[in-house]
Design a protein around this motif. Structure first.
Motif, PDB file in Angstrom:
ATOM      1  N   UNK A   1       0.860  -1.186   0.000  1.00 29.25           N
ATOM      2  CA  UNK A   1       0.000   0.000   0.000  1.00 29.25           C
ATOM      3  C   UNK A   1       0.891   1.229   0.000  1.00 29.25           C
ATOM      4  N   UNK A   2       0.718   2.111  -0.965  1.00 31.86           N
ATOM      5  CA  UNK A   2       1.602   3.256  -1.071  1.00 31.86           C
ATOM      6  C   UNK A   2       0.863   4.560  -1.288  1.00 31.86           C
ATOM      7  N   UNK A   3       1.634   5.645  -1.222  1.00 34.98           N
ATOM      8  CA  UNK A   3       1.116   6.979  -1.520  1.00 34.98           C
ATOM      9  C   UNK A   3       2.063   7.651  -2.500  1.00 34.98           C
ATOM     10  N   UNK A   4       1.480   8.493  -3.354  1.00 34.62           N
ATOM     11  CA  UNK A   4       2.267   9.278  -4.310  1.00 34.62           C
ATOM     12  C   UNK A   4       1.403  10.427  -4.788  1.00 34.62           C
ATOM     13  N   UNK A   5       1.862  11.653  -4.574  1.00 34.40           N
ATOM     14  CA  UNK A   5       1.072  12.798  -4.984  1.00 34.40           C
ATOM     15  C   UNK A   5      -0.271  12.804  -4.281  1.00 34.40           C
ATOM     16  N   UNK A   6      -1.344  12.948  -5.046  1.00 40.03           N
ATOM     17  CA  UNK A   6      -2.682  13.017  -4.461  1.00 40.03           C
ATOM     18  C   UNK A   6      -3.344  11.652  -4.303  1.00 40.03           C
TER      19      UNK A   6
END
Length: 206
Positions: free
Chosen positions: A152-157
């Motif tokens: 599970x990741x995040x990047x930008x919005x």
């Protein structure tokens, strides 16, 4: 809004925001366009394809010009809860960048309801919007050559879950729990667990 023909039987609708993409997709899906084969939303576009020789392609502009693209559509959606373990390799980096503790980061990410904006990159990969501002962070300077399935990741919005092993540069917070439903099963109907418009929550498990 700009329309670009893509061969004789498809048109790419270029838009200014995710809201406009959602509104355009919903309007076209309900317009009963003759010969409509597929609608493929992305971050700022919707690809509209038709069967060969269909007259539906000539009606795309008329449909969209009658829609207020600034308003998110009312759609029937499903809620999907994904059980996850927050032990990702970039969890501390994300927390530090956000100015939060690890516990606060987990609470913020898991306490938010997300919406599937569009799918792409790999079968079953859904780009989820609604990420809280502190967690909107850039991709890693050096992408990983292999991100495990379920990360599970995040990047930008966006936040999202990798459905299968692949290269990737998103900052990884967590992983799907062992008992979670797989995101993509070719023999399942539908094959993808998440579809545009679905509401998604992450449930922290140990």
């Amino acid at each position: 809004m700009r329309l670009r023909r893509c061969g004789p039987d498809a048109v790419l609708v270029e838009l200014a925001s995710l809201t406009e993409v959602a509104a355009a997709r919903a309007a076209l899906a309900t317009a009963d366009l003759p010969g409509l084969v597929d609608l493929v939303p992305a971050a700022r576009t919707v690809m509209v394809s038709f069967s060969a020789g269909s007259s539906g392609i000539r009606r795309v502009r008329d449909v969209l010009e009658q829609v207020d693209l600034s308003k998110a559509p009312d759609v029937t959606s499903h809620e999907v809860v994904l059980p996850v373990v927050y032990d990702g390799p970039d969890l501390e980096l994300v927390a530090e960048t956000a100015g939060l503790t690890v516990r606060e980061t987990v609470a913020l990410h898991s306490g938010t309801e997300y919406t599937v904006a569009f799918c792409g990159f790999a079968p079953g990969f859904a780009y989820l919007t609604g990420l809280p501002e502190p967690l909107r962070q850039p991709r890693l300077d050096t992408p990983r050559s292999r991100v495990p399935a379920g990360a599970v990741g995040v990047a930008g919005e966006f936040t999202g879950v990798y459905p299968r092993p692949s290269p990737g540069g998103w900052r990884l917070l967590a992983r799907l729990a062992d008992h979670a439903d797989p995101l993509f099963v070719p023999t399942r109907d539908p094959a993808a667990l998440l579809s545009p418009g679905d509401r998604v929550r992450f449930s922290a498990v140990s």
